[in-house]
Structure formats: C-alpha cells, structure tokens
Design a protein around this motif. Structure first.
Motif, PDB file in Angstrom:
ATOM      1  N   VAL A  45       0.900  -1.064  -0.128  1.00 13.27           N
ATOM      2  CA  VAL A  45       0.058   0.126  -0.046  1.00 13.27           C
ATOM      3  C   VAL A  45       0.957   1.366  -0.073  1.00 13.27           C
ATOM      4  N   ILE A  46       0.661   2.285  -0.993  1.00 11.29           N
ATOM      5  CA  ILE A  46       1.597   3.126  -1.322  1.00 11.29           C
ATOM      6  C   ILE A  46       0.742   4.522  -1.698  1.00 11.29           C
ATOM      7  N   VAL A  47       1.560   5.670  -1.307  1.00 12.08           N
ATOM      8  CA  VAL A  47       1.226   6.893  -2.065  1.00 12.08           C
ATOM      9  C   VAL A  47       1.563   6.847  -3.630  1.00 12.08           C
ATOM     10  N   ALA A  48       0.645   6.959  -4.354  1.00 10.65           N
ATOM     11  CA  ALA A  48       0.806   6.913  -5.862  1.00 10.65           C
ATOM     12  C   ALA A  48       0.513   8.273  -6.823  1.00 10.65           C
ATOM     13  N   ALA A  49       1.006   8.397  -7.785  1.00 11.86           N
ATOM     14  CA  ALA A  49       0.619   9.562  -8.629  1.00 11.86           C
ATOM     15  C   ALA A  49       0.796   9.007 -10.136  1.00 11.86           C
ATOM     16  N   ALA A  50      -0.133   9.683 -11.126  1.00  8.48           N
ATOM     17  CA  ALA A  50      -0.158   9.193 -12.515  1.00  8.48           C
ATOM     18  C   ALA A  50       1.146  10.007 -12.871  1.00  8.48           C
ATOM     19  N   PRO A  51       1.779   9.325 -13.877  1.00 11.87           N
ATOM     20  CA  PRO A  51       3.113   9.780 -14.338  1.00 11.87           C
ATOM     21  C   PRO A  51       2.894  11.360 -14.956  1.00 11.87           C
ATOM     22  N   GLU A  52       1.721  11.634 -15.260  1.00 11.26           N
ATOM     23  CA  GLU A  52       1.633  13.135 -16.080  1.00 11.26           C
ATOM     24  C   GLU A  52       1.795  14.376 -14.842  1.00 11.26           C
ATOM     25  N   LEU A  53       1.712  13.823 -13.523  1.00  8.52           N
ATOM     26  CA  LEU A  53       1.911  14.915 -12.297  1.00  8.52           C
ATOM     27  C   LEU A  53       3.198  15.610 -12.544  1.00  8.52           C
ATOM     28  N   SER A  54       3.278  16.911 -12.476  1.00 12.30           N
ATOM     29  CA  SER A  54       4.586  17.663 -12.788  1.00 12.30           C
ATOM     30  C   SER A  54       5.765  16.898 -11.827  1.00 12.30           C
ATOM     31  N   GLU A  55       6.910  16.808 -12.537  1.00 11.52           N
ATOM     32  CA  GLU A  55       8.123  16.264 -11.728  1.00 11.52           C
ATOM     33  C   GLU A  55       8.377  17.106 -10.473  1.00 11.52           C
ATOM     34  N   ASP A  56       8.418  18.322 -10.701  1.00 12.70           N
ATOM     35  CA  ASP A  56       8.536  19.097  -9.370  1.00 12.70           C
ATOM     36  C   ASP A  56       7.513  19.013  -8.418  1.00 12.70           C
TER      37      ASP A  56
ATOM     38  N   LEU B 130       6.418  -1.953  -4.665  1.00  9.67           N
ATOM     39  CA  LEU B 130       6.185  -2.679  -5.861  1.00  9.67           C
ATOM     40  C   LEU B 130       5.705  -2.129  -7.327  1.00  9.67           C
ATOM     41  N   LEU B 131       5.998  -0.850  -7.241  1.00 13.82           N
ATOM     42  CA  LEU B 131       5.363  -0.232  -8.465  1.00 13.82           C
ATOM     43  C   LEU B 131       6.653   0.789  -8.831  1.00 13.82           C
ATOM     44  N   PRO B 132       6.998   1.051  -9.911  1.00 16.00           N
ATOM     45  CA  PRO B 132       7.862   1.967 -10.440  1.00 16.00           C
ATOM     46  C   PRO B 132       7.673   3.261  -9.936  1.00 16.00           C
ATOM     47  N   LEU B 133       8.771   4.145  -9.646  1.00 17.66           N
ATOM     48  CA  LEU B 133       8.842   5.476  -9.187  1.00 17.66           C
ATOM     49  C   LEU B 133       8.493   6.339 -10.112  1.00 17.66           C
ATOM     50  N   HIS B 134       7.946   7.498  -9.655  1.00 17.14           N
ATOM     51  CA  HIS B 134       7.607   8.677 -10.347  1.00 17.14           C
ATOM     52  C   HIS B 134       8.953   9.368 -10.677  1.00 17.14           C
ATOM     53  N   PRO B 135       9.235   9.958 -11.773  1.00 11.93           N
ATOM     54  CA  PRO B 135      10.516  10.561 -11.775  1.00 11.93           C
ATOM     55  C   PRO B 135      11.044  11.734 -10.821  1.00 11.93           C
TER      56      PRO B 135
END
Length: 333
Positions: free
Chosen positions: A262-273, A309-314
């Motif tokens: 269980v993690i805090v996640a985001a869509a890849p389109e979320l700003s990198e900053d 268990l999920l790839p990282l946001h940049p």
C-alpha cells in the motif's frame, strides 16, 4: 515457514482535525507547479486533489494527517477526498480526476490492468482483521465457507485481495458487499456473521470495538499452511501477529495476513517538481510523520526502495537519488 511479523502495538485510533479534508467533488487533476517568487524547490506550489478511502476508516484519517503535514511544511494546497478505496483511487488518478492517492498495488492492477501509475513512497505495512461473531464458533478460514460475511465494499482494493485469498484456500463465503460502517451495522443486527477490515498496524480498531460492544467477536486465525497457500497465489503476503488482548473478546495471539504493497501513488503526468516536493516533505518530516502515523515508524527511504512494488515517479526518484540511493533505471516510470 518463519515466524510471523510482530509489530508494536500502536496507540488508540487516531483522532484528527479534518478541516483540510474535502469529501467528494472533483477539485482538479495533475496540477502544474506555479512559479515561486523566492525560487528554490521548497517553494514549489500547486493545488492538489488526493483520494484515500471511506471517511469512517483509518486510511482516510491517515490521508488527512499526512497531507496536512505536507501542506503545513510546503507551498502546496492539498485537499483530501474520500472514496471506496484503492481501485477507485487508481481509476480516478488514471482519468486525471485526482493527482495523488492511496493505492494497493494489486488493487490498482485489478482496476487498470497495465496501469501507468507511479509510486512516491509506501505508507505502511497493513494487515487483515477477519472478524466473525463468537456465537458462530468460527476460528479458521475454512469456517467462513458459506457464512454470510462481508469482504468489503465494491471498488475497494482490499476487497478483491481478501476474496482471492479465501478462494486460494477453497473458501467461498456468501458475500455481503458494503462499506465498513454499513457492515458493522449489519453485523450488530445479525444480518451478517462478520466482516473483514484491513488497516495499518495492529491496534484495536474503532469499528471492531463498536461491533464487539453489541455482539462478541472472534478473529480468524491463519495456520502456517494457510499462509503458505495464500503466498503461492500472492507472494507479497506475509504473516503478521495480532497480540492477544488487543480485543477483550480475543485473549490469544492471532496470525493473519499482512502486506507491504500500500503506497502513495500518482499518475506519471503529474509535474516532476510537484512529485519531488511531496516526496521530499514526507521524508524530511518523517519524525513528525511517525508521531502522527505510528504505522510508519521504522520506515526509511532505503526500506521504501526495497519494498516498493510499483515503479517510481521521476520526481520521487530524483529525491531518492539525492539521498545517495541508487535507483535502477527500470524502476523509474
């Protein structure tokens, strides 16, 4: 099989001032950061919508607490919305309706298939508490077979994982699908024989205490062979002990299912900053996070990278790399 994971008993259920929390409503999605007059990463500002769980669960309180802390220590403006749970959060993030959310990785995969969500950080180890009426004499997963029993609401990631675990054991209750509050009411009214609750830590949970006040409870105990069978179907599962006496009706230790996904996640389109800022503020305030959220005690960036268990946001990956942690290229979304 090794010994069960034993977790420290956390305090009573969290109380929180939820002025921050906004229930429902579409307040945005994938907000870009505003320019900050003073410059610097700590000044990154944006309005973010986040989605957690039903308002009567610990997940919603944890969301409100952790997001309030991040908001207090940054230029971010964050709202917290309730939802049915992980699967709905994954769908809403994927659709751009919210920016961040709590997800169960496998629940997200169930909802989205080849999903494109990315991780910021884990929130805790969680465990299942499978409640059943003491008057049923049920003690093991096999005893749930055929009982009118609630695995959770439609759209909750834990609901499907619970059902999958019981199916792996050849157990098929007569499922009743409702949110936690309605399930507790149905249990007290003897419409169902019990319900599943999955939450962080091994502390007594308010909803289960409420249920036990009107009808004595028992907790389902998973034998080592039960755990092994579930692990064959879901290798991420680990055994966890609920200490005897956590509930007055249950004097003995109970072995149950645990999970790190269980993690805090985001869509890849979320700003990198913005992703960087949320991740940085979480970790740079980890001592206060531990005080507000006992289930995060012992969590470090190194542990996070080992357990995700999920790839990282940049943006999150940039923060971890700044801490000297080597991030494999294939671990970045």
């Amino acid at each position: 099989m090794g010994k069960s994971t034993k977790l420290p008993l956390a305090g009573a259920a969290l109380t929180a001032t939820l002025a921050l929390a906004a229930c429902g409503g579409d307040t945005g999605g994938l907000s870009a950061p505003d320019e900050d007059e003073q410059g610097g990463q700590s000044g990154t500002s944006a309005s973010l919508a986040t989605s957690w769980g039903p308002s009567d669960t610990d997940w919603y309180l944890y969301g409100a607490e952790s997001m309030a802390l991040i908001e207090e220590s940054s230029a971010l403006d964050i709202t917290v919305q309730e939802s049915a749970g992980s699967e709905e959060n994954a769908i809403r993030m994927d659709a751009g309706e919210v920016d961040l959310g709590m997800i169960d990785v496998q629940g997200a995969e169930t909802a989205l298939g080849e999903h494109e969500l990315a991780a910021l950080y884990p929130i805790s180890i969680v465990l299942w508490q499978l409640v059943v009426g003491a008057d049923t004499d049920a003690e093991t997963p096999a005893d749930l077979d055929g009982l009118h029993w609630n695995a959770g609401p439609i759209g909750g990631g834990s609901t499907q994982i619970t059902m999958d675990a019981l199916e792996a054991l050849g157990v098929t209750p007569d499922y009743y699908e409702a949110g936690l509050g309605d399930a507790v009411s149905a249990y007290a009214g003897r419409q169902i024989e019990g319900f599943s609750y999955r939450g962080a830590g091994v502390q007594a949970t308010g909803a289960i205490l409420e249920a036990s006040s009107s009808r004595p409870i028992n907790l389902i105990n998973f034998a080592d062979e039960d755990i092994a069978t579930v692990q064959d179907q879901n290798p991420a599962i680990v055994p966890v002990d609920i200490p005897g006496g956590t509930y007055s009706d249950v004097p003995n230790d109970i072995q149950t299912l645990g999970y790190w996904g269980v993690i805090v996640a985001a869509a890849p389109e979320l700003s990198e900053d913005v992703a960087y800022e949320v991740t940085a503020q979480f970790w740079e305030n980890i001592d206060e996070v531990n005080e507000r959220l006992p289930q995060t005690e012992g969590l470090t960036p190194e542990v996070a990278i080992d357990e995700l268990l999920l790839p990282l946001h940049p943006g999150a990956a940039r923060y971890y790399e700044e801490q000297g942690i080597d991030i494999p290229e294939d671990m970045i979304r």
